[in-house]
Scaffold this motif. Sequence first.
Motif, PDB file in Angstrom:
ATOM      1  N   GLY A 113      70.307   4.077  30.966  1.00 20.04           N
ATOM      2  CA  GLY A 113      70.918   5.189  31.671  1.00 20.04           C
ATOM      3  C   GLY A 113      72.032   4.673  32.557  1.00 20.04           C
ATOM      4  O   GLY A 113      71.802   3.858  33.453  1.00 20.04           O
ATOM      5  N   GLY A 114      73.290   5.097  32.296  1.00 17.63           N
ATOM      6  CA  GLY A 114      74.412   4.684  33.137  1.00 17.63           C
ATOM      7  C   GLY A 114      74.595   3.187  33.156  1.00 17.63           C
ATOM      8  O   GLY A 114      74.643   2.522  32.120  1.00 17.63           O
ATOM      9  N   ILE A 115      74.687   2.617  34.363  1.00 21.04           N
ATOM     10  CA  ILE A 115      74.901   1.180  34.512  1.00 21.04           C
ATOM     11  C   ILE A 115      73.683   0.387  34.052  1.00 21.04           C
ATOM     12  O   ILE A 115      73.733  -0.842  33.908  1.00 21.04           O
ATOM     13  N   TYR A 138      71.748   5.329  24.675  1.00 23.27           N
ATOM     14  CA  TYR A 138      72.524   5.147  25.899  1.00 23.27           C
ATOM     15  C   TYR A 138      72.912   6.507  26.463  1.00 23.27           C
ATOM     16  O   TYR A 138      73.645   7.266  25.825  1.00 23.27           O
ATOM     17  N   LEU A 139      72.410   6.816  27.671  1.00 22.23           N
ATOM     18  CA  LEU A 139      72.643   8.092  28.318  1.00 22.23           C
ATOM     19  C   LEU A 139      73.542   7.919  29.539  1.00 22.23           C
ATOM     20  O   LEU A 139      73.377   6.970  30.313  1.00 22.23           O
ATOM     21  N   ALA A 140      74.485   8.831  29.716  1.00 20.42           N
ATOM     22  CA  ALA A 140      75.301   8.885  30.929  1.00 20.42           C
ATOM     23  C   ALA A 140      75.704  10.334  31.156  1.00 20.42           C
ATOM     24  O   ALA A 140      75.636  11.169  30.241  1.00 20.42           O
ATOM     25  N   HIS A 141      76.125  10.625  32.371  1.00 26.73           N
ATOM     26  CA  HIS A 141      76.463  12.018  32.690  1.00 26.73           C
ATOM     27  C   HIS A 141      77.626  12.523  31.865  1.00 26.73           C
ATOM     28  O   HIS A 141      77.637  13.664  31.397  1.00 26.73           O
ATOM     29  N   ARG A 159      72.832   1.547  14.936  1.00 23.98           N
ATOM     30  CA  ARG A 159      71.815   1.106  15.890  1.00 23.98           C
ATOM     31  C   ARG A 159      71.915   1.822  17.244  1.00 23.98           C
ATOM     32  O   ARG A 159      70.936   1.873  17.992  1.00 23.98           O
ATOM     33  N   VAL A 160      73.090   2.342  17.586  1.00 26.04           N
ATOM     34  CA  VAL A 160      73.335   2.872  18.929  1.00 26.04           C
ATOM     35  C   VAL A 160      73.636   4.366  18.855  1.00 26.04           C
ATOM     36  O   VAL A 160      74.449   4.811  18.037  1.00 26.04           O
ATOM     37  N   ARG A 161      72.965   5.123  19.733  1.00 26.20           N
ATOM     38  CA  ARG A 161      73.286   6.536  19.894  1.00 26.20           C
ATOM     39  C   ARG A 161      73.601   6.783  21.354  1.00 26.20           C
ATOM     40  O   ARG A 161      72.916   6.277  22.251  1.00 26.20           O
ATOM     41  N   THR A 162      74.665   7.545  21.614  1.00 23.21           N
ATOM     42  CA  THR A 162      75.087   7.833  22.983  1.00 23.21           C
ATOM     43  C   THR A 162      74.935   9.314  23.272  1.00 23.21           C
ATOM     44  O   THR A 162      75.027  10.164  22.377  1.00 23.21           O
ATOM     45  N   TYR A 163      74.734   9.628  24.568  1.00 22.17           N
ATOM     46  CA  TYR A 163      74.467  10.996  24.988  1.00 22.17           C
ATOM     47  C   TYR A 163      75.201  11.263  26.305  1.00 22.17           C
ATOM     48  O   TYR A 163      75.020  10.516  27.277  1.00 22.17           O
ATOM     49  N   ALA A 164      76.034  12.293  26.334  1.00 23.66           N
ATOM     50  CA  ALA A 164      76.692  12.730  27.563  1.00 23.66           C
ATOM     51  C   ALA A 164      75.875  13.900  28.112  1.00 23.66           C
ATOM     52  O   ALA A 164      76.046  15.056  27.707  1.00 23.66           O
ATOM     53  N   THR A 165      74.968  13.609  29.020  1.00 21.90           N
ATOM     54  CA  THR A 165      73.988  14.609  29.440  1.00 21.90           C
ATOM     55  C   THR A 165      74.606  15.744  30.253  1.00 21.90           C
ATOM     56  O   THR A 165      74.060  16.845  30.288  1.00 21.90           O
ATOM     57  N   GLY A 166      75.736  15.482  30.916  1.00 17.45           N
ATOM     58  CA  GLY A 166      76.376  16.543  31.681  1.00 17.45           C
ATOM     59  C   GLY A 166      76.972  17.616  30.790  1.00 17.45           C
ATOM     60  O   GLY A 166      77.178  18.764  31.223  1.00 17.45           O
ATOM     61  N   VAL A 167      77.247  17.278  29.551  1.00 17.42           N
ATOM     62  CA  VAL A 167      77.826  18.228  28.581  1.00 17.42           C
ATOM     63  C   VAL A 167      76.745  18.796  27.677  1.00 17.42           C
ATOM     64  O   VAL A 167      76.647  20.015  27.476  1.00 17.42           O
TER      65      VAL A 167
END
Length: 311
Positions: A113-115, A138-141, A159-167
């Motif tokens: 999460g984030g950093i 990998y989650l970040a706002h 291997r990697v999935r990213t998520y922009a949780t604020g959106v």
Amino acid sequence: MRYLIDAIIPHGPAVKEFRLAPLGGAALPPWQPGAHVELRFEARSGAGHANAYSVVGEVDGRLRIAVQREERGRGGSRVLHDEFAPGMELEVGAPRDSFRLHPGAVRTVLIAGGIGITPILPMARALDAAGADYALHYLAHDRERLVLAGDWQALGAGRVRTYATGVDGRPDLQALVGPWREGCELHACGPVALLEAIRAAATAQGWPQRHIRFESFGARAQAQDRPLRVHLLQSGMTLDVAPGASILDAMIDADVFVSYECKRGECGNCYAGVVSGAPLHRDVCLTPAQRAQGMTPCVSWAATPELELDL
């Protein structure tokens, strides 16, 4: 050991990567994925700081760390961001392996999460190099806070999935973690609220606690915290602790005999029984049964103006 700041690279709006070279051409000390080092430095004001940062990696004999500017922290990250530049020196402690990688024989789940991506990246690289079955979430706002993109984009395809949780909102954590199977391991690094949610998602799917490993970051103090008076039953002492300070640090300053290690609410070594008062638990290591009887004074606080501990 003294290190020279060889380069500073910005990543997004609040993160800077520091590339550190040992003075005198010395070799970098050995380190393991998940390790952190402690940076010791002084601000222009003369105030001393000792901050721990995860090792992102190394390049050309230089150690890589990433520092997120924390406006509500104790000031060390702001000093590094605002007052330090290439060519300046820092004291850097030996790498410590308090968040060691345990590869799963069947599958390894990594969540950042984030950093919190900083200790997770070298874990992913090690698993990738070994040809292991793993997934990195990998989650970040927002997208611009998905830092160190060059590192995670270089990992194995798919291997990697990213998520922009604020959106898009927070993803289904149970789906990310998956059901427990013998030979699975889970490692996560991020803010406490995310780690608590991950633990709940894993527990709901049968994960034993010994196969869930966390490292947390971020200030634990909350805006609503009020001054706290702490009574120590065995020591016969009373300590007044200001909001934003640590109960554990107050005890250490008063020469109270207390064991501790991580100071981040992750190891439970400073666990203390609660005699009276209402603790506000901010750890990521205690079971519900342990929380019912005690607390970790390194990060936790109290909802009551007074707290009595069995110390």
